[in-house]
Design a protein around this motif. Sequence first.
Motif, PDB file in Angstrom:
ATOM      1  N   GLU A 146       0.846  -1.202   0.000  1.00 48.53           N
ATOM      2  CA  GLU A 146       0.000   0.000   0.000  1.00 48.53           C
ATOM      3  C   GLU A 146       0.875   1.244   0.000  1.00 48.53           C
ATOM      4  N   THR A 147       0.460   2.241  -0.790  1.00 44.75           N
ATOM      5  CA  THR A 147       1.201   3.496  -0.932  1.00 44.75           C
ATOM      6  C   THR A 147       0.271   4.666  -0.665  1.00 44.75           C
ATOM      7  N   HIS A 148       0.699   5.575   0.218  1.00 46.19           N
ATOM      8  CA  HIS A 148      -0.092   6.760   0.547  1.00 46.19           C
ATOM      9  C   HIS A 148       0.818   7.985   0.671  1.00 46.19           C
ATOM     10  N   HIS A 149       0.178   9.125   0.891  1.00 45.14           N
ATOM     11  CA  HIS A 149       0.894  10.398   1.052  1.00 45.14           C
ATOM     12  C   HIS A 149       1.755  10.378   2.314  1.00 45.14           C
ATOM     13  N   VAL A 150       2.691  11.302   2.358  1.00 43.62           N
ATOM     14  CA  VAL A 150       3.689  11.296   3.437  1.00 43.62           C
ATOM     15  C   VAL A 150       3.096  11.605   4.805  1.00 43.62           C
ATOM     16  N   HIS A 151       1.879  12.148   4.853  1.00 38.40           N
ATOM     17  CA  HIS A 151       1.290  12.528   6.145  1.00 38.40           C
ATOM     18  C   HIS A 151       0.501  11.396   6.788  1.00 38.40           C
ATOM     19  N   GLN A 153      -0.182   8.320   8.906  1.00 40.35           N
ATOM     20  CA  GLN A 153       0.574   7.800  10.038  1.00 40.35           C
ATOM     21  C   GLN A 153       0.501   6.287  10.171  1.00 40.35           C
ATOM     22  N   ASP A 154      -0.700   5.715  10.021  1.00 37.97           N
ATOM     23  CA  ASP A 154      -0.844   4.282  10.292  1.00 37.97           C
ATOM     24  C   ASP A 154      -0.299   3.450   9.128  1.00 37.97           C
ATOM     25  N   ALA A 155       0.302   2.346   9.464  1.00 36.75           N
ATOM     26  CA  ALA A 155       0.843   1.426   8.457  1.00 36.75           C
ATOM     27  C   ALA A 155       0.890   0.023   9.055  1.00 36.75           C
TER      28      ALA A 155
END
Length: 236
Positions: A146-151, A153-155
């Motif tokens: 999964e890829t998201h924006h730098v802001h 937090q959860d992963a």
Amino acid sequence: MGDPVRFLIHGASGRMGQALLRLCAGGAVDCSVVAAVSRKPAQRVVDGVPQFAASELAGVPPFDVAIDFSLPEGFDPLLALCRQRGAALVSGTTGLSDAQRQALAEAAADIPVLWAANFSLGVAVLEELVERAAAALAGWDCDIVETHHVHKQDAPSGTALALGAAAKRGGGMPRYASLRAGDIVGEHLVQLTGTGERVELVHRATSRDVFARGALHAASRLRGRPPGAWRLRDLL
């Protein structure tokens, strides 16, 4: 056609709340927003929509479905109000406690409820495809990236975990990887790998409006349904 669905937007000052109000005003679905609830509204009426503070929740007009994208501390009063009034609840509020999830499950005996980590209609379909693929390809490696924006937090993301749960239902054993880069709204890759071949199932969101549109789609179809814990893919 029947009467427009009467919506209560809970968490109206947030990013999702604002998107829901904008899409409703633009005619995305046949609806009427009877109340917008936030912590401390600056005005009493905005674009014809009555604004209520969270402390005034008990005084909102009659509604068919509450759409909730708020914070866990505001969830309990809203759930209680929906049960009291026999109204449906669609929620994407994250961070709910085990007790709140249990209360939501108990409420499903009285009213239709739907909670989802992701309201993209494409992701709802992807979950079904992942479950079917994992069941058909027993013993293959299963990786979810999964890829998201730098802001963010959860992963892993809540959506990645939901896709992993779908893979597990099909007998897969998912592994996760998370990337944070730029302003990416959200991308999810489910890769199933066997000897000499690979299957990739991908969803890419390019606008956050897809989540608000999905929530409105679900809410408009939840009115009049029998009590129960509904899933987004049940309402496609």
